[in-house]
Design an enzyme around this catalytic site. Structure first.
Site, mmCIF file in Angstrom:
data_model
loop_
_atom_site.group_PDB
_atom_site.id
_atom_site.type_symbol
_atom_site.label_atom_id
_atom_site.label_comp_id
_atom_site.label_asym_id
_atom_site.label_seq_id
_atom_site.Cartn_x
_atom_site.Cartn_y
_atom_site.Cartn_z
ATOM 1 N N ARG A 160 0.741 -1.518 0.125
ATOM 2 C CA ARG A 160 0.018 -0.163 0.384
ATOM 3 C C ARG A 160 1.071 0.911 0.032
ATOM 4 O O ARG A 160 1.971 1.442 0.773
ATOM 5 C CB ARG A 160 -0.584 -0.012 1.283
ATOM 6 C CG ARG A 160 -2.152 -0.156 1.192
ATOM 7 C CD ARG A 160 -3.227 -0.605 2.046
ATOM 8 N NE ARG A 160 -2.951 0.126 3.960
ATOM 9 C CZ ARG A 160 -3.706 -0.232 3.923
ATOM 10 N NH1 ARG A 160 -4.644 -0.775 4.884
ATOM 11 N NH2 ARG A 160 -4.169 1.590 5.267
ATOM 12 N N ARG A 171 0.894 8.633 10.155
ATOM 13 C CA ARG A 171 -0.228 7.987 10.379
ATOM 14 C C ARG A 171 -0.851 7.307 11.817
ATOM 15 O O ARG A 171 -1.119 7.619 12.778
ATOM 16 C CB ARG A 171 -0.992 6.365 9.615
ATOM 17 C CG ARG A 171 -1.182 6.762 8.246
ATOM 18 C CD ARG A 171 -1.033 6.072 7.446
ATOM 19 N NE ARG A 171 -1.369 4.234 8.098
ATOM 20 C CZ ARG A 171 -1.382 3.290 7.409
ATOM 21 N NH1 ARG A 171 -0.019 2.916 6.655
ATOM 22 N NH2 ARG A 171 -2.160 2.508 8.064
HETATM 23 P P1 AP5 Z 1 -3.353 -5.344 9.577
HETATM 24 O O1 AP5 Z 1 -4.827 -6.236 10.245
HETATM 25 O O2 AP5 Z 1 -4.110 -5.097 7.915
HETATM 26 O O3 AP5 Z 1 -4.306 -4.123 10.388
HETATM 27 P P2 AP5 Z 1 -5.145 -3.152 10.652
HETATM 28 O O4 AP5 Z 1 -5.173 -2.436 11.748
HETATM 29 O O5 AP5 Z 1 -6.440 -2.906 9.451
HETATM 30 O O6 AP5 Z 1 -4.386 -1.704 9.884
HETATM 31 P P3 AP5 Z 1 -4.102 -0.405 8.366
HETATM 32 O O7 AP5 Z 1 -2.383 -0.568 8.178
HETATM 33 O O8 AP5 Z 1 -5.935 -1.055 7.402
HETATM 34 O O9 AP5 Z 1 -5.245 0.046 9.319
HETATM 35 P P4 AP5 Z 1 -5.768 1.758 9.456
HETATM 36 O O10 AP5 Z 1 -6.506 2.345 10.723
HETATM 37 O O11 AP5 Z 1 -4.364 2.472 8.828
HETATM 38 O O12 AP5 Z 1 -5.809 1.414 7.610
HETATM 39 P P5 AP5 Z 1 -7.184 1.667 6.807
HETATM 40 O O13 AP5 Z 1 -7.070 0.842 6.048
HETATM 41 O O14 AP5 Z 1 -8.667 1.767 7.520
HETATM 42 O O15 AP5 Z 1 -2.719 -5.904 10.032
HETATM 43 C C1 AP5 Z 1 -1.255 -5.055 9.361
HETATM 44 C C2 AP5 Z 1 -1.024 -6.082 9.440
HETATM 45 O O16 AP5 Z 1 0.149 -6.724 10.123
HETATM 46 C C3 AP5 Z 1 -1.043 -7.323 8.040
HETATM 47 O O17 AP5 Z 1 0.589 -7.576 6.826
HETATM 48 C C4 AP5 Z 1 -1.078 -8.438 8.921
HETATM 49 O O18 AP5 Z 1 -0.922 -10.016 8.254
HETATM 50 C C5 AP5 Z 1 -0.297 -8.397 9.973
HETATM 51 N N1 AP5 Z 1 -0.695 -8.851 11.574
HETATM 52 C C6 AP5 Z 1 -2.130 -8.845 11.416
HETATM 53 N N2 AP5 Z 1 -2.152 -8.865 12.743
HETATM 54 C C7 AP5 Z 1 -0.662 -9.713 13.210
HETATM 55 C C8 AP5 Z 1 -0.958 -10.259 14.181
HETATM 56 N N3 AP5 Z 1 -1.587 -10.237 15.557
HETATM 57 N N4 AP5 Z 1 0.372 -11.128 14.081
HETATM 58 C C9 AP5 Z 1 1.077 -10.872 13.229
HETATM 59 N N5 AP5 Z 1 0.884 -10.115 11.830
HETATM 60 C C10 AP5 Z 1 -0.167 -10.036 12.151
HETATM 61 O O19 AP5 Z 1 -7.520 3.796 6.789
HETATM 62 C C11 AP5 Z 1 -5.653 3.942 5.179
HETATM 63 C C12 AP5 Z 1 -6.691 5.940 5.440
HETATM 64 O O20 AP5 Z 1 -7.964 5.555 4.798
HETATM 65 C C13 AP5 Z 1 -7.021 6.479 6.635
HETATM 66 O O21 AP5 Z 1 -4.973 6.827 6.627
HETATM 67 C C14 AP5 Z 1 -7.130 7.787 6.090
HETATM 68 O O22 AP5 Z 1 -6.723 8.381 5.431
HETATM 69 C C15 AP5 Z 1 -8.072 7.158 5.795
HETATM 70 N N6 AP5 Z 1 -10.195 6.717 6.986
HETATM 71 C C16 AP5 Z 1 -10.091 5.623 7.089
HETATM 72 N N7 AP5 Z 1 -10.945 5.309 7.395
HETATM 73 C C17 AP5 Z 1 -11.509 6.413 8.233
HETATM 74 C C18 AP5 Z 1 -12.028 7.053 9.256
HETATM 75 N N8 AP5 Z 1 -13.017 6.413 10.080
HETATM 76 N N9 AP5 Z 1 -11.631 8.558 9.165
HETATM 77 C C19 AP5 Z 1 -11.401 9.659 8.561
HETATM 78 N N10 AP5 Z 1 -10.164 8.488 7.966
HETATM 79 C C20 AP5 Z 1 -10.739 7.525 7.413
#
Ligand code: AP5
Length: 222
Positions: A160, A171
């Protein structure tokens, strides 16, 4: 059941959301995924959110809340849903309260995925995502069977754009400034379930299942 998944970037919200979807049949509503899909189709919404996402800033509250309102009105959300990454600000939490109040629905629980910055950075740096079906991998912790290829559909895995070191730092900073306060807010409301997310994925799923079993037991008593 209506639940919120809260926690910093890289806490494992998306990974666990897919498990919850399988175990409980609750649709996962990820605002991040909705925005990325809009960017992929180059829609007006996608063009308006691109700059925010690629620089690690939050999309404005009104835009985000409107996207969620439209999504939860879909028929598959009639029996409940889980919000992955929404709300992330106090105004978004208020918007969610209003959306649920309009439908006379309670918020059942907030699962808070607690993880250190160091673990979050390591996870995001090694994350790889399928360009086609969105499946999620980690170079070290959850590697695909064939390097660079998705196990499910065979498509290429990509990184990403917001998983670059500088954007990851931004972030995490945005999370500390704008989202962390929600942990206290939902704890005060008695909705928070803390999940130790530094553990291995199966252990985290076991903690999630234990928390959701408690929530379900509480619902059947009510
Ligand atoms: P993963 O499960 O992908 O983690 P995650 O918590 O979902 O992380 P994200 O980066 O997707 O969260 P985010 O909140 O920043 O992004 P979002 O897409 O919501 O796991 C991460 C990695 O670790 C993977 O490789 C996985 O395999 C590994 N892993 C998982 N669990 C593990 C474990 N137990 N042990 C080892 N490895 C593990 O948001 C992106 C952007 O969208 C934001 O920055 C913002 O610009 C916008 N946005 C989204 N929602 C909003 C909102 N509500 N308001 C305003 N802007 C928003």
């Amino acid at each position: 059941m209506i639940i919120v998944l809260l926690g910093p970037p890289g806490a494992g919200k998306g990974t666990q959301a897919r498990q919850i979807q399988e175990l409980y049949g609750l649709p996962q509503i990820s605002t991040g995924d909705l925005f990325r899909a809009a960017m992929g189709s180059d829609s007006p919404l996608g063009r308006s959110v691109k700059g925010y996402i690629e620089s690690g800033r939050l999309v404005p509250d009104e835009v985000t809340s409107a996207v969620v309102a439209e999504r939860i009105a879909q028929p598959d959300c009639r029996k409940g849903f889980m919000l992955d990454g929404f709300p992330r600000t106090l105004p978004q939490a208020q918007a969610l309260d209003a959306l649920l109040a309009e439908r006379s629905l309670p918020l059942d629980a907030v699962l808070y995925f607690d993880v250190s910055d160091a673990v979050a950075i390591e996870r995001l740096s090694g994350r790889r995502t399928c360009s086609r079906c969105n499946a999620n991998y980690h170079e070290r912790h959850m590697p695909p069977k064939q390097a660079g290829r998705c196990d499910r559909c065979g498509s290429a895995l990509t990184q990403r754009p917001d998983d670059q070191p500088e954007t990851i730092r931004k972030r995490l900073q945005v999370y500390a400034q704008q989202t962390r306060a929600l942990v206290e807010e939902y704890d005060r409301r008695g909705l928070l379930h803390r999940i130790a997310s530094d553990e291995a994925p199966e252990k985290v799923t076991a903690s999630v299942s234990a928390a959701l079993a408690k929530v379900q037991a509480g619902r059947s008593l009510a």
